[in-house]
Design an enzyme around this catalytic site. Sequence first.
Site, PDB file in Angstrom:
ATOM      1  N   CYS B  79      29.878 -33.507 -21.315  1.00 51.92           N
ATOM      2  CA  CYS B  79      30.043 -34.147 -20.025  1.00 51.92           C
ATOM      3  C   CYS B  79      28.835 -34.833 -19.650  1.00 51.92           C
ATOM      4  O   CYS B  79      28.604 -35.938 -20.090  1.00 51.92           O
ATOM      5  CB  CYS B  79      30.589 -32.821 -19.120  1.00 51.92           C
ATOM      6  SG  CYS B  79      31.062 -33.427 -17.444  1.00 51.92           S
ATOM      7  N   HIS B 185      35.412 -30.805 -21.279  1.00 44.87           N
ATOM      8  CA  HIS B 185      34.822 -29.501 -21.692  1.00 44.87           C
ATOM      9  C   HIS B 185      35.352 -28.609 -22.448  1.00 44.87           C
ATOM     10  O   HIS B 185      36.363 -28.029 -22.399  1.00 44.87           O
ATOM     11  CB  HIS B 185      34.597 -28.834 -20.100  1.00 44.87           C
ATOM     12  CG  HIS B 185      33.798 -29.323 -19.221  1.00 44.87           C
ATOM     13  ND1 HIS B 185      32.485 -29.237 -19.034  1.00 44.87           N
ATOM     14  CD2 HIS B 185      34.119 -30.365 -18.237  1.00 44.87           C
ATOM     15  CE1 HIS B 185      31.822 -29.866 -18.072  1.00 44.87           C
ATOM     16  NE2 HIS B 185      32.779 -30.445 -17.410  1.00 44.87           N
ATOM     17  N   GLU B 187      34.313 -26.013 -23.850  1.00 41.30           N
ATOM     18  CA  GLU B 187      34.207 -24.545 -23.839  1.00 41.30           C
ATOM     19  C   GLU B 187      35.373 -24.207 -22.568  1.00 41.30           C
ATOM     20  O   GLU B 187      35.421 -22.701 -22.392  1.00 41.30           O
ATOM     21  CB  GLU B 187      32.783 -24.360 -23.013  1.00 41.30           C
ATOM     22  CG  GLU B 187      32.780 -24.645 -21.462  1.00 41.30           C
ATOM     23  CD  GLU B 187      32.258 -26.301 -21.323  1.00 41.30           C
ATOM     24  OE1 GLU B 187      32.449 -27.076 -22.422  1.00 41.30           O
ATOM     25  OE2 GLU B 187      31.862 -26.671 -20.299  1.00 41.30           O
TER      26      GLU B 187
END
Lengths: 262, 213
Positions: B79, B185, B187
């Site tokens: 990001c 993202h 994650e």
Amino acid sequence: MLTRRIIPCLDVKAGRVVKGVKFLNHRDAGDPVELAAAYNAAGADELVFYDITASSDERAIMVEVVERTAAEVFIPLTVGGGLRSVEDMYRMLRAGADKVSLNTAAVYNPQLIAEGARRFGSQCIVLSVDARRVNVPGEPPRWEVFTHTGANPRPTGLDAIEWIKRGIELGAGEICINSMDADGARTGYDLELLQAVTAVASVPVIASGGVGSPHDMYRGIVEGGADAVLAASIFHFGDYSIADVKQYLAERGVPVRQISAR
Amino acid sequence: MIAVINYGAGNLPNVVRALQRVGAPLVVTDDPNVIRSAQAVVLPGVGATADTMASLRHLGIAEVLPAIIAAGTPFLGICVGMQVLLSESEEFGLHSCLNIIQGTVRRLPESAGKIPQIGWNQIHITPPFRDHPLFDGIPNGADVYFVHSYYCAVADESVVAARTDYGLAFPSVIIRNRLAAVQFHPEKSGDYGLRLLANFVRWSGASDSVGAS
């Protein structure tokens, strides 16, 4: 193309999911971590934990629940309920929440939205609004904001649409609009309310309250303009799976996230 | 050992959790010397490029990153950790960034719809990168999770490994030699996100036996 999100919401009290979740025959239908993992596997795009714990002692349990969930489930997680300060928000975000949802505390202290947005970024701050319809004969409908929804809702005198505009100006990155009239009725979202909100909101709008079927979600998205749809009971009771909803929406041309093959 | 850079990014804990989940051997650090000697480096990020640049400069990390990337240390930017790699950013007034990848960080066009883009969108992998180890097990068109208002307008198209449509087809993954960067993202992108992180760990050689979730 950006997909429309399907978001199951779990009410958590002292570390346990209330009302229970009956789908998939889970061993522990009350453990939020296990249920979050099950919804993740079922294709939920995001999860919301709403803490309905009354006492502050028990709130520490929620931090631990969020930590355990964040170590297991790698989709966005929003935590709401009882967050009254920037410190409260920080505790949840540090524990692994991606967003915090503000409701009653923001009504009493609107600067909380601005402080949270400044410290953590607008993308972390969801303004959740509980609204009830006010019908005056001969006038267009309007909606009043209530706080402490649950057993003893309190009117605020605030107009929901004006409050949402203000909240966005203060830095809310998303709006979750819950119709108190539709909530629990399972007859669909209050589409007029949803349209009124999406007409003024420059940020994503999550529709909440009243879903009884995938068609209700379809209408919330296509007619109401919602960017995401939140539901609790239709998923928890196993009436419909996330996959059922996504298939229904996809067949009607609504872009949804494809569930990855595991 | 993979160094995950700690400069105060909001998503650091969740990036660490996801890397731990895929079995990555890692150290969370703000020490330029640790970063310099790491086998691989991950730069997380949420927020604004100017704040991130200020933190990286303050910690003495801003001058380390171009050096280790030029030396071939495997690197993953996430990001804002992708955006700061570019030459400059238009966010809150034009300012310089790390200038590792030529280009400008620009605001998504108003025609895209709501800004920020929040939600799941598809990565369209460019033909030269379809067999890249970073995408192993990740289909072309996979949905991943985005939260951003700005994107990387890169000067050299050959680094664009995937694009995503939001008002325009912006670069959502860039790869150059041992550098990889993603606008989304991983994650928070479910199984495909974890897979990408596991792929990075394996590709970086920081671990010999790392499996996906």
